[in-house]
Motif scaffolding. Structure first.
Motif, PDB file in Angstrom:
ATOM      1  N   ILE B 357       0.849  -1.196   0.000  1.00  0.00           N
ATOM      2  CA  ILE B 357       0.000   0.000   0.000  1.00  0.00           C
ATOM      3  C   ILE B 357       0.881   1.241   0.000  1.00  0.00           C
ATOM      4  O   ILE B 357       0.580   2.241  -0.678  1.00  0.00           O
ATOM      5  N   GLU B 358       1.986   1.159   0.734  1.00  0.00           N
ATOM      6  CA  GLU B 358       2.892   2.309   0.847  1.00  0.00           C
ATOM      7  C   GLU B 358       3.391   2.747  -0.518  1.00  0.00           C
ATOM      8  O   GLU B 358       3.325   3.924  -0.880  1.00  0.00           O
ATOM      9  N   SER B 359       3.867   1.773  -1.290  1.00  0.00           N
ATOM     10  CA  SER B 359       4.426   2.166  -2.593  1.00  0.00           C
ATOM     11  C   SER B 359       3.316   2.643  -3.553  1.00  0.00           C
ATOM     12  O   SER B 359       3.550   3.554  -4.354  1.00  0.00           O
ATOM     13  N   LYS B 386       3.157  -3.822   5.630  1.00  0.00           N
ATOM     14  CA  LYS B 386       3.454  -5.164   5.125  1.00  0.00           C
ATOM     15  C   LYS B 386       2.719  -5.292   3.795  1.00  0.00           C
ATOM     16  O   LYS B 386       1.736  -4.597   3.576  1.00  0.00           O
ATOM     17  N   ASN B 387       3.195  -6.168   2.984  1.00  0.00           N
ATOM     18  CA  ASN B 387       2.470  -6.407   1.722  1.00  0.00           C
ATOM     19  C   ASN B 387       1.158  -7.141   1.998  1.00  0.00           C
ATOM     20  O   ASN B 387       1.087  -7.958   2.914  1.00  0.00           O
ATOM     21  N   ILE B 388       0.185  -6.818   1.213  1.00  0.00           N
ATOM     22  CA  ILE B 388      -1.101  -7.512   1.341  1.00  0.00           C
ATOM     23  C   ILE B 388      -1.452  -8.152  -0.001  1.00  0.00           C
ATOM     24  O   ILE B 388      -0.921  -7.752  -1.045  1.00  0.00           O
ATOM     25  N   PRO B 493      -8.572  -6.084   3.453  1.00  0.00           N
ATOM     26  CA  PRO B 493      -8.199  -7.356   4.098  1.00  0.00           C
ATOM     27  C   PRO B 493      -6.763  -7.717   3.736  1.00  0.00           C
ATOM     28  O   PRO B 493      -6.289  -7.363   2.648  1.00  0.00           O
ATOM     29  N   SER B 494      -6.081  -8.394   4.645  1.00  0.00           N
ATOM     30  CA  SER B 494      -4.689  -8.737   4.346  1.00  0.00           C
ATOM     31  C   SER B 494      -4.619  -9.782   3.234  1.00  0.00           C
ATOM     32  O   SER B 494      -3.656  -9.856   2.496  1.00  0.00           O
TER      33      SER B 494
END
Lengths: 227, 505
Positions: B357-359, B386-388, B493-494
């Motif tokens: 989400i950050e990138s 974290k990546n989701i 959702p993750s």
């Protein structure tokens, strides 16, 4: 003839404004209901074209305010709202005509001319003053069945005088209806145009149809030809 | 071939009336037969009494004759044409040969012979003289010796009054000899009973008719009053159409059984009305959004064509450029509407992949114009994202729309705050004209705070699109407004296949 066009879409406002100017009208443009209302109250317009969905004050509200202020301009509602309810609402609120987007440019122009005729009590698009005939729709002039060539501004003056036949029209009135505010009221643009019109008419044998009334203005009268 | 429609009300009236009348009918018939049997039983008892008297008063005389004291029996002779209280009687010997009988009887055929056992009684119905219904009793008994002979024989061994023949007969007389068995038949016309039965018949018939009519009227009245609310509802429903769905069915006097149905129906109608209104509004807005650029491009071209050769005509290059811009905007509107429609048909392809989400947020910010970028304040909270598992393209579209929306609807130099969460992000921007009541409308298609579309690139579909995308991403969006600051919170959702419970923050 002076037309006020109130439209929030800058592209459409610019296009229609240009088209109306090219057709010989003096056009005032407004981008929202409030500035449109100010413009309508500030100067007399023959026709006011209003978009319904306007920021600030919508077209129906603006129409209501114009009716309240007893503005006698002809009003054309121009909108994308095509429902019967909207049309009925617009016409019952006092609009003189209702045109739905998208529209044909020629249709808009024809409706504007029609509204102008109605404003001056003309039933037909053809005006006859003696042997002089003016087709306001086609913007053509004939004298004894011979067509005369006039410039757009000259046509507008002749048309306006013909619409007010038998009545004295002051220079100020002519300027207000036919010229932009940018034109200096003290300039001789009106006199010059009238002079040209008279010359063209006299060449065809139609003289003294337009009289100058000192310090009051011009008068067009129906006279029988000498020849 | 379809069956014709029938009225529940009429069917109920007919069924209930029939059922009640049938019940009453069966009861009445039962009662009638019970009473008739009771009457007949009583009549038969009377006949048995008469027969017993007859038997008691009949004896064998010592001379071999028969003694019957009929006058003591009070049995009237049956006379034709006068049946009132009259009776037949007939006594036969052991061979069935008539010994004595009523005077009116003409022969052995008048009363049938039934060889019943001694001391038993048999009764049956019979047409007397072929004219009148009557009852007949059959019995048989052993003839006793005349009482006076009997008494004398016991007192003295040789009765003085008897002749020797009589004495010999008396001495030799055996009462149990089958030869002394006689058969008795007594018939009676129970006219009183028959009259009573006729009255009973008529009474029951008239009562039955009155009962049937009363039952029908009562049942009809009850059914009508029971069905009145239903009929009223049916009448109101009949008047309903797409244009007057806003009038709900009355719930005040509805029977308890129908209340859930009416309540649900009203809720359904309300939702339908809202859906129709929304659809109508959507169509009007859609028409507006399409018509406006069509009007612009058409006018642009027609005015340009009309102005050819005119000194004030627009530069053709400008005309083309403006036409291209309008067309581009139209394409965008159509594209967005297509996406919204595809959500309805579940045709959008979803690609689940490991995404940061950050990138995505950073890429979206980089894509903004410089003045907007300077307004962005991005707080990257710890722990780091974290990546989701999600579709990064759809998420990028969500973030792009939200950032553009925040930039377009906040004051020119105000800050736009973006903060991160483990599985989502928050965007905060100041807003001047938004109210609390507007929050529920934010995601509605074509909704804009100002109904007029002053901004050429804004047509009120951005947040609708965001909602559609987030639904596909199984994410959630919440808007809140406090002190002129709009907070938009997005949770994801993750993993894509997790349910909504994972979105609880």
């Amino acid at each position: 003839m002076r037309i006020l066009y109130v439209e929030d879409s800058s592209s459409l406002r610019e296009t229609i404004g240009r088209g109306l100017k090219n057709a010989g009208y003096i056009v005032t443009l407004a981008a929202d209901g409030i500035s449109g209302l100010d413009a309508a109250l500030e100067a007399e317009h023959d026709v006011i074209i209003i978009d319904v969905m306007l920021p600030g004050m919508d077209g129906f509200e603006m129409l209501g305010e114009l009716k309240k202020a007893e503005v006698d301009s002809q009003i054309l509602m121009l909108t994308a709202r095509a429902s019967i309810e909207d049309r009925v609402h617009g016409l019952e609120s006092g609009a003189d005509d209702y045109l739905v987007k998208p529209f044909a440019w020629k249709e808009l122009l024809a409706r504007v001319r029609n509204l102008i005729r109605h404003r001056y009590g003309q039933q037909s698009s053809s005006l006859s003053i003696g042997d002089l005939k003016i087709d306001t729709q086609a913007q053509r002039i004939w004298y004894k069945n011979k067509e005369l060539r006039m410039r757009p501004r000259e046509f507008s003056i002749l048309e306006y005088l013909a619409l007010r036949v038998g009545k004295i029209v002051s220079r100020t009135e002519l300027t207000e209806h036919l010229y932009d505010h940018a034109v200096d009221l003290k300039s001789n643009a009106i006199d010059s145009a009238i002079c040209n019109i008279r010359k063209k008419l006299t060449l065809e044998g139609c003289d003294e149809i337009i009289s100058t009334i000192p310090r009051r203005g011009y008068l067009m009268e129906s006279r029988t030809s000498k020849s | 071939m379809s069956r014709p429609h029938t009225s529940i009300q009429s069917r109920l009236v007919i069924s209930l009336t029939t059922a009640i009348i049938a019940l009453f009918g069966i009861s009445t018939v039962g009662l009638y037969f019970f009473m008739r049997n009771a009457f007949y039983e009583q009549a038969d008892k009377n006949l048995i009494r008469v027969a017993e008297d007859f038997m008691h008063e009949t004896a064998r005389t010592p001379d071999g004759g028969l003694e019957c004291e009929f006058h003591e029996l009070n049995i009237g002779e049956f006379q034709k044409g006068n049946y009132e209280g009259q009776a037949y009687y007939e006594l036969r010997d052991h061979q069935g040969k008539p010994l004595i009988q009523s005077a009116s009887l003409t022969g052995g055929e008048d009363l049938p012979h039934h060889p019943v056992a001694v001391g038993t009684f048999k009764t049956e119905a019979l047409m007397l003289n072929g004219e009148i219904p009557g009852r007949v009793i059959y019995t048989s008994f052993l003839l006793k010796l005349e009482e006076r002979v009997h008494e004398k024989r016991e007192e003295t061994s040789t009765p003085a009054t008897l002749t020797p023949t009589e004495k010999a007969f008396a001495d030799s007389y055996d009462e149990n000899d089958p030869q002394n068995r006689v058969y008795l038949a007594i018939a009676e016309a129970p006219t009183e009973l028959l009259r009573t039965l006729i009255i009973l018949d008529s009474t029951l018939l008239v009562t039955g008719i009155i009962l049937a009519i009363t039952t029908f009227l009562l049942v009809r009245k009850i059914v009508l009053s029971t069905f009145r609310p239903l009929i009223e509802i049916a009448q109101i429903t009949e008047q309903m159409g797409p244009d007057n769905l806003n009038t709900p069915l009355p719930e005040e006097q509805v029977p308890l059984e129908l209340l859930p149905l009416i309540t649900r129906f009203n809720q359904f109608i309300k939702r339908l009305d809202e859906a129709i209104s929304r659809e109508r509004r959507f169509s009007i807005d859609l028409a507006h959004e399409i018509r406006s650029p069509v009007a612009e491009i058409r006018s642009l071209m027609e005015v340009a064509a009309d102005s050819v050769g005119n000194a004030h005509a627009e530069d053709p290059f400008n005309t083309y450029q403006r036409g291209a811009e309008i067309s581009k905007r139209m394409s965008k509107i159509i594209e967005v509407i297509t996406v919204i429609h595809q959500d309805n048909t579940e045709a959008i392809q979803f690609v689940s992949e490991s995404s940061s989400i950050e990138s995505i947020l950073e890429h979206s910010i980089e894509a903004l114009d410089s003045p907007t970028q300077t307004r962005i304040q991005f707080e990257k909270n710890e722990p780091k994202f974290k990546n989701i598992e999600t579709d990064s393209d759809l998420l990028r579209a969500v973030i792009d729309n939200l950032l553009m929306n925040a930039a377009a609807h906040s004051p020119a130099h105000s800050k736009i705050l973006i903060s991160s969460q483990a599985n989502g992000f928050t965007i905060k921007n100041t807003t001047t004209d938004l109210k609390e009541s507007d929050l529920s409308l934010l995601t509605k298609a074509f909704w804009q705070k100002d109904s007029a579309r002053t901004e050429a690139d804004c047509f009120g579909l951005g947040l609708t699109l965001v909602t559609v995308y987030l639904r596909l991403l199984r994410g959630r969006i919440d808007h809140s407004l406090k002190d002129g600051e709009l907070t938009t919170k997005v949770l994801l959702p993750s993993k894509h296949n997790t349910d909504d419970s994972s979105l609880e923050s």
